[in-house]
Write a protein that holds these residues in place. Structure first.
Motif, PDB file in Angstrom:
ATOM      1  N   PRO A 214       0.835  -1.205   0.000  1.00 26.25           N
ATOM      2  CA  PRO A 214       0.000   0.000   0.000  1.00 26.25           C
ATOM      3  C   PRO A 214       0.870   1.254   0.000  1.00 26.25           C
ATOM      4  CG  PRO A 214      -0.326  -1.316   2.005  1.00 26.25           C
ATOM      5  CD  PRO A 214       0.711  -1.998   1.205  1.00 26.25           C
TER       6      PRO A 214
ATOM      7  N   ARG B  48      -0.252   4.063   4.570  1.00 27.05           N
ATOM      8  CA  ARG B  48      -0.792   3.306   5.692  1.00 27.05           C
ATOM      9  C   ARG B  48      -0.895   4.210   6.914  1.00 27.05           C
ATOM     10  NH1 ARG B  48       3.270  -1.753   4.933  1.00 27.05           N
ATOM     11  NH2 ARG B  48       4.372  -0.099   3.804  1.00 27.05           N
TER      12      ARG B  48
ATOM     13  N   GLU C  12      -4.035   0.444   9.197  1.00 29.06           N
ATOM     14  CA  GLU C  12      -5.154   0.627   8.290  1.00 29.06           C
ATOM     15  C   GLU C  12      -4.654   1.199   6.972  1.00 29.06           C
ATOM     16  OE1 GLU C  12      -8.151  -0.309   8.728  1.00 29.06           O
ATOM     17  OE2 GLU C  12      -8.254  -0.696  10.885  1.00 29.06           O
ATOM     18  N   THR C  13      -5.360   0.855   5.909  1.00 28.94           N
ATOM     19  CA  THR C  13      -5.032   1.366   4.577  1.00 28.94           C
ATOM     20  C   THR C  13      -6.206   2.176   4.055  1.00 28.94           C
ATOM     21  OG1 THR C  13      -3.664  -0.569   4.118  1.00 28.94           O
ATOM     22  CG2 THR C  13      -4.328   0.777   2.238  1.00 28.94           C
ATOM     23  N   PRO C  14      -6.100   3.504   3.987  1.00 29.55           N
ATOM     24  CA  PRO C  14      -7.214   4.320   3.488  1.00 29.55           C
ATOM     25  C   PRO C  14      -7.571   3.954   2.058  1.00 29.55           C
ATOM     26  CG  PRO C  14      -5.570   5.689   4.573  1.00 29.55           C
ATOM     27  CD  PRO C  14      -4.960   4.336   4.421  1.00 29.55           C
ATOM     28  N   ASP C  15      -8.824   4.137   1.739  1.00 27.82           N
ATOM     29  CA  ASP C  15      -9.325   3.799   0.408  1.00 27.82           C
ATOM     30  C   ASP C  15      -9.048   4.960  -0.537  1.00 27.82           C
ATOM     31  OD1 ASP C  15     -10.540   2.640  -1.723  1.00 27.82           O
ATOM     32  OD2 ASP C  15     -12.603   3.004  -1.033  1.00 27.82           O
TER      33      ASP C  15
ATOM     34  N   THR D  52      -7.260   6.183  -4.420  1.00 26.85           N
ATOM     35  CA  THR D  52      -7.003   5.707  -5.779  1.00 26.85           C
ATOM     36  C   THR D  52      -5.735   6.349  -6.293  1.00 26.85           C
ATOM     37  OG1 THR D  52      -9.366   5.500  -6.197  1.00 26.85           O
ATOM     38  CG2 THR D  52      -7.917   5.519  -8.109  1.00 26.85           C
TER      39      THR D  52
ATOM     40  N   ALA E  90     -12.189   3.983   8.863  1.00 32.75           N
ATOM     41  CA  ALA E  90     -13.041   4.492   7.786  1.00 32.75           C
ATOM     42  C   ALA E  90     -12.733   5.973   7.627  1.00 32.75           C
ATOM     43  CB  ALA E  90     -14.513   4.272   8.106  1.00 32.75           C
TER      44      ALA E  90
END
Length: 745
Positions: free
Chosen positions: A561, A564, A577-580, A582, A631
């Motif tokens: 990713p 992170r 966590e890996t933010p969503d 693009t 989230a």
């Protein structure tokens, strides 16, 4: 002597006046109060009105208060009209003041056509529209020449010198024509006749007892040249001082006082020269409707202008009013201008950090590498640059008591069969220790920050034959971050080996400000570092004590990713966590060395992250829905001109992000103020202009921090416009705002 042609009935001057003449020019200009007051009041009133026009009509965004003085930053489409209007008001005030002062001096040397009181001179000047018009045209011409010389100096010093010499020669030739001015000011003759009479008397010589320079041309040229040199010398003397409110006030005082004294002296020379050489009708009042002169203030042929107590000091002091008004305008800032102090540094290199340390602003140029340096600035000046002892990842933060925390990786060579290591140290430096570091013998070389040093983490590394733990290439294998927003410092560090992607992230919670004891959490993970330490690692601490870290990967490995978020508490287990978001694959041909992320704490104790992936010009604001950022809401920000630059964001106690932008399209430093928590709507304001430099086109340093008073501080790898002539090769700028959000709202 070539006197003017007059009728036989014209009154003649007395024998005493012919022998000794009127009072000397200096006494004529400065012994009496009337000429100086008559000149100063209209000039001051027009200057205040011109300033009000610029402030009100120019708009808040057009100007900024920089180091105690006004600087143009973002002129709008109406700026030219505003400047012309203000200039016309200033020229008109000077023209009216010159006319009134001339009438007062003519009255003081005995002409019945003029008034020798300031009030009478103003009334008379109001009736002398042709004289005011001529003074307006000449003053406007002088102003245009000064502007042209200033522009020419910026283009080529030789061009400015040529213009100066040309103007000087023209003034020497035309100087005698100034004796026509008193005749025009009192309205005794036509312009053509006055100029003809003045030109005919250019060669008339007087005894040194009557006229020191014998010729008005010599007197005018010598006086103008001497006072011009005095003006330039005083302005240069103030200019070499560190910019501040004091120097701004002194510059304003010199700009009004010296030119004002010069004008009064030149007018006095012209009045005296014309009076000594003239017996014409212009010197006497017409038969009908003489100008009313108050009996208490009326002059006589042999009267002394020094009869009024106080001399010209009251008038000259009046010229200081604009400089005095500048003080509350700058300090109180009632019009809400952007206000900051700015200092120049040798450089702000790729990967920078800036923080408040006590009353100073400290910028770290280069979060790793040989170009790293520390600059400690106060106001418009900086101490000599310091070079940290290690080229590995470094970070700094200030403490409320004026101390500084330095988190720094350093190489440790193994002894015997022991492995080489990278160790993460925390150095606590008191204000006194920082001072010793800045003034110590190693000021201009590599030096270890003075203070209490504690090692909080380490990582064993193995090198192939011929490689060393001290190699320059190791600079990208580490990164560090530190925050002091919690009760005690919290330090984050990441390190990896020479080969492979396996790395170790350490998060250290210090038990005191010295970090003499601490608890460290270690998170093993895979990580491919970016080309520089810019924006690789960031850290913030929530009010509940959760440390939240942003970690950026280079993106060269599609399996990892690119961003992170790691969070943990002293007692809890780390969470990744890996933010969503693009992002595409990084383009290695772009040589993007300024990508990365910066993290802050938003509203409701939730982190926000500003992120720019490698090769992209779009920055993304990630607003986390909880402390761990499980989230989040992602907003793409189209920031004009923000091509390849490090993300720079702070979140003050309003909970709204404030983003700094290096606008390459306009060569400006802009602040983008988010009007809500997620930055769905923004307002952009320009706070400074910079000089484009090819050396910074590949991505100069750019960082923003926040002081304890919630005021932004910036480190910029570009030279500001209007930075001054000191250190012309220095490319770094440190900007310290004096109010919240730098006044942009």
């Amino acid at each position: 002597m070539h006197d003017e042609q007059i009728s036989d009935s014209a009154p003649q001057e007395s024998a005493t006046s012919k022998l000794f003449g009127p009072p000397p020019a200096g006494a004529l200009a400065f012994s009496g109060t009337a000429p100086a007051i008559a000149f100063a009041v209209p000039v001051v009133v027009s200057a205040l009105l011109a300033g009000l026009v610029v402030v009100v009509l120019g708009g808040r965004g057009a100007l900024a208060i920089v180091n105690g003085s006004f600087s143009q930053v973002d002129p709008g489409p109406t700026w030219l009209a505003v400047v012309v209007t203000a200039g016309a008001l200033l020229v008109l005030g000077n023209a009216f003041g010159i006319t009134a002062a001339t009438i007062a001096m003519v009255g003081a040397v005995g002409s019945a056509r003029a008034a020798s009181s300031a009030r009478g001179a103003w009334h008379a000047a109001a009736r002398r529209a042709p004289g005011v018009l001529l003074a307006f045209l000449v003053t406007a011409l002088v102003l245009l020449i000064a502007v042209a010389a200033t522009v020419a100096t910026a283009v080529s010093p030789w061009l400015a010198l040529a213009i100066t010499l040309l103007v000087f020669v023209a003034l020497v030739v035309a100087a005698p024509l100034l004796m026509a001015w008193p005749q025009i000011a009192v309205g005794g003759t036509t312009w053509r006749t006055a100029f003809a009479n003045a030109w005919r008397t250019r060669d008339v010589q007087q005894s040194p007892d009557v006229e020191v320079f014998r010729s008005p041309r010599r007197a005018l040229v010598t006086t103008g040249l001497v006072l011009g040199v005095v003006h330039v010398g005083l302005a240069a003397l103030v200019g070499v001082q560190s910019p501040s409110v004091v120097t701004a006030v002194l510059s304003a005082a010199i700009s009004f006082l010296v030119p004002g004294a010069t004008v009064l002296l030149l007018v006095a020379i012209a009045v005296r020269g014309a009076a000594v050489r003239s017996t014409s009708v212009w010197w006497t009042a017409p038969a009908a409707a003489p100008v009313p002169v108050p009996a208490a203030a009326a002059g006589s042929a042999e009267g002394s202008p020094g009869r009024l107590r106080g001399g010209a000091f009251v008038g000259l002091a009046t010229l200081l009013v604009p400089a005095i008004v500048l003080v509350p305008t700058v300090l109180a800032n009632p019009f809400g201008f952007t206000s900051y102090s700015a200092a120049q540094t040798p450089q702000i290199w790729r990967g920078a950090a800036v923080t408040e340390v006590g009353a100073d602003t400290v910028a770290l140029s280069g979060l790793g590498g040989e170009g790293a340096q520390v600059d400690r600035c106060s106001g418009a000046t900086c101490d000599p640059s310091l070079e940290p002892a290690s080229i590995l990842g470094t970070a700094i933060a200030g403490l409320p008591d004026g101390a500084m925390i330095t988190a720094q990786w350093r190489p440790v060579e193994g002894s015997g069969s022991g492995s080489d290591r990278f160790e993460l140290d925390v150095v606590h430096s008191t204000p006194a220790q920082l001072h010793r570091w800045a003034t110590g013998p190693a000021t201009h070389g590599f030096s270890t920050p003075n203070g209490t040093r504690t090692t909080v983490a380490g990582f064993d590394v193995a090198f192939r034959s011929g490689e060393s733990v001290f190699a320059r290439s190791n600079a990208t294998l580490t990164a560090a971050a530190v925050t002091t927003t919690g009760e005690h410092p919290v330090v984050a560090g990441i390190v990896r080996g020479v080969s492979g992607a396996r790395a170790q992230l350490s998060i250290t919670f210090c038990d005191d400000d010295l970090c003499s004891t601490s608890i460290t959490k270690r998170v093993p993970l895979d990580w491919v570092p970016t080309l520089s330490a810019s924006g690789t690692l960031g850290i913030t601490v929530t009010k509940s004590g959760t440390a939240v870290i942003s970690l950026v990967d280079s993106g060269r490995d599609l399996e990892l990713p690119k961003l992170r978020i790691v969070s943990t508490t002293v007692a809890g287990e780390p969470r990744v966590e890996t933010p969503d978001i693009t992002t595409g694959k990084a383009d290695s041909s772009t040589f993007d060395m300024t990508d990365g992320a910066q993290i802050g704490l938003g509203t409701r104790d939730r982190p926000i992250v500003l992120y720019r992936p490698a090769g992209s010009t779009t920055q993304q604001l990630i607003s986390c829905d909880d402390a761990a950022c499980g989230a989040s809401t992602v907003v793409d920000l189209d920031l004009p001109g923000a091509d390849q630059q490090p993300p720079a964001v702070v979140v003050d106690d309003t909970g709204r992000p404030l983003i700094a932008v290096r606008n390459t399209d306009r060569q400006s430093i802009d602040l983008v103020s988010c009007l809500d928590r997620t930055c769905s709507t923004t307002r952009t304001s320009t706070i400074a202009r910079y000089v484009p430099d090819e050396r910074s086109e590949d991505g100069g340093g750019f960082a923003m921090g926040l002081t304890a008073d919630q005021a932004p501080v910036l480190a910029v790898g570009d030279r500001r416009v209007d930075a001054g002539s000191a250190h012309p090769t220095w490319d770094g700028s440190v900007i310290s705002c004096t109010e919240r959000r730098c006044g942009v709202g």
